[in-house]
Enzyme design. Structure first.
Site, short mmCIF file in Angstrom:
data_model
loop_
_atom_site.label_atom_id
_atom_site.label_comp_id
_atom_site.label_asym_id
_atom_site.label_seq_id
_atom_site.Cartn_x
_atom_site.Cartn_y
_atom_site.Cartn_z
N GLN A 5 -6.31 6.26 2.36
CA GLN A 5 -6.12 7.73 2.53
C GLN A 5 -4.97 7.83 3.57
O GLN A 5 -4.78 8.81 4.30
CB GLN A 5 -7.68 7.67 3.13
CG GLN A 5 -7.71 8.57 3.45
CD GLN A 5 -8.14 10.26 2.97
OE1 GLN A 5 -8.60 9.83 1.99
NE2 GLN A 5 -7.54 10.93 3.65
N LYS A 6 -4.11 6.91 4.21
CA LYS A 6 -3.24 7.04 4.85
C LYS A 6 -2.62 7.82 4.26
O LYS A 6 -1.96 9.32 5.23
CB LYS A 6 -2.75 6.04 5.30
CG LYS A 6 -1.82 5.94 6.91
CD LYS A 6 -1.18 5.26 6.89
CE LYS A 6 0.41 5.85 7.82
NZ LYS A 6 1.55 6.19 6.11
N LEU A 12 4.99 -4.81 2.19
CA LEU A 12 4.04 -5.16 1.61
C LEU A 12 2.91 -5.75 3.03
O LEU A 12 3.09 -6.49 3.91
CB LEU A 12 3.60 -5.47 0.63
CG LEU A 12 3.82 -6.13 -0.59
CD1 LEU A 12 4.06 -6.41 -2.06
CD2 LEU A 12 3.95 -3.63 -1.28
N GLY A 33 -2.53 -3.17 4.52
CA GLY A 33 -3.29 -1.62 4.42
C GLY A 33 -2.44 -1.85 2.53
O GLY A 33 -4.00 -2.06 1.39
N HIS A 34 -1.65 -2.53 2.41
CA HIS A 34 -1.50 -2.57 0.86
C HIS A 34 -2.46 -3.64 0.06
O HIS A 34 -2.63 -3.96 -0.81
CB HIS A 34 0.22 -3.07 0.02
CG HIS A 34 1.26 -2.44 1.01
ND1 HIS A 34 1.79 -2.35 1.47
CD2 HIS A 34 1.46 -0.69 0.37
CE1 HIS A 34 3.14 -1.50 1.61
NE2 HIS A 34 2.32 -0.12 0.50
N MET A 37 6.07 0.87 -2.72
CA MET A 37 7.14 0.75 -2.34
C MET A 37 7.77 -0.60 -1.13
O MET A 37 9.28 -0.47 -0.89
CB MET A 37 7.66 2.36 -1.93
CG MET A 37 7.98 2.97 -2.24
SD MET A 37 8.71 4.44 -1.48
CE MET A 37 8.05 4.87 0.01
N GLY A 38 6.67 -1.84 -1.53
CA GLY A 38 7.32 -2.79 -1.02
C GLY A 38 6.79 -2.50 0.08
O GLY A 38 6.18 -1.97 0.55
N GLN A 57 -0.93 12.51 -0.35
CA GLN A 57 -0.34 12.22 -1.39
C GLN A 57 -1.49 11.90 -2.44
O GLN A 57 -1.30 12.06 -3.76
CB GLN A 57 0.46 11.36 -1.92
CG GLN A 57 0.36 10.05 -2.24
CD GLN A 57 1.85 9.06 -2.24
OE1 GLN A 57 2.74 8.92 -1.80
NE2 GLN A 57 1.18 7.97 -1.74
#
Ligand code: PAF
Length: 282
Positions: A148-149, A33, A36-37, A30-31, A153
């Site tokens: 994994q956070k 960034l 993590g991304h 979802m941007g 989901q």
């Protein structure tokens, strides 16, 4: 690197890429960034030949009182981060491109979406499952990468892909943490200085729980008590849930054994943060 806003242009670019036998990786985001991304992009670069990052703040996964309007959207910075990290294609559609009409078709994963965050965010996972299905249909990746956070989901998406025979693999990458242990999240931006100081207690509480398990404790109530005590060191943190569940079914367990997930959600004023650890309690 190309940046595209329409579904058709993404399909036009990816058709010859797929035709040439290149393995396509998708990192849905979802941007806003962060590292993590970037770790997901790096995993995608290692495991695939062509990396697509989608940047879309998906309205259907936000409740009416949630932060959809305020969610950070630093699109130019995000595109720059993608470029610097060797992404091949950014797909950044508008809401109208993704939902040209009011959505009446949904992907609903049962059971796994009921506990944990599902309790306080009704409809959230339906929005996530639906948008991921749309992204998978548009990009048709061989592998999609999740963190994994967002443990619940990841479990939901894996099950959706299995149940609906979607032809892709889901890779779940480890949670990336700040030096003090706080899980990196776009929502950390909402924390005041004081709240940021106390935020590492979340991970400290999970680490204490893990130590307790490693020392032989198998009673979930005792472990939850420990997590509560550590988080309780701050009066800024309000616990939404602390749960010990089976890592695959997300069902509450009465005695620890096998692969378990300890998950917490806390509130700091209006900011809601989640974190979790996987522990082998066999
Ligand atoms: O984890 C996220 O950022 C979102 O839930 C996702 C998977 C991109 C779907 O909008």
């Amino acid at each position: 690197m190309q940046t595209e806003n329409t579904i058709q242009s993404v399909r036009d670019i990816l058709k010859p890429t797929r035709g040439a036998g290149r393995i396509i990786g998708l990192v849905p985001t979802m941007g806003a960034l962060h590292i993590g991304h970037i770790s997901l992009i790096q995993a995608a670069k290692e495991q695939t030949d062509f990396v697509v990052v989608s940047i879309f703040v998906n309205p259907t996964q936000f409740g009416p009182l949630e932060d959809f309007d305020n969610y950070p959207r630093p699109i130019d910075k995000d595109i720059q981060i993608c470029e610097q990290n060797g992404v091949d294609l950014v797909f950044a559609p508008s809401v109208n491109e993704m939902y040209p009409a009011k959505n009446i078709t949904w992907v609903e994963v049962e059971k796994l979406t009921e506990p944990l965050c599902g309790r306080s965010r009704p409809g959230h996972f339906r929005g996530v499952a639906t948008v991921c299905t749309k992204l998978f249909n548009i990009v048709q990746p061989d592998i999609a990468f999740f963190g994994q956070k967002d443990a619940q989901q990841a479990v939901v998406i894996k099950r959706m892909v299995a149940d609906l025979n979607m032809p892709l693999k889901i890779v779940v990458c480890p949670t990336v943490r700040e030096a003090d242990g706080l899980a990196v999240s776009s929502r950390n931006k909402y924390l005041s200085q004081e709240e940021r100081k106390d935020a590492p207690l979340i991970y400290q509480s999970l680490s204490s729980a893990e130590k307790l398990i490693k020392s032989g404790q198998r009673q979930p109530e005792k472990i939850i008590e420990e997590v509560k005590t550590v988080i309780g060191r701050s009066n800024l943190l309000q616990i939404e849930y602390i749960e010990i569940v089976d890592a695959e079914t997300l069902e509450r367990i009465t005695r620890l054994s096998g692969r378990i997930l300890i998950a917490v959600a806390v509130k700091f004023g209006s900011a809601r943060l989640i974190d979790n650890i996987l522990v082998d309690a066999s």
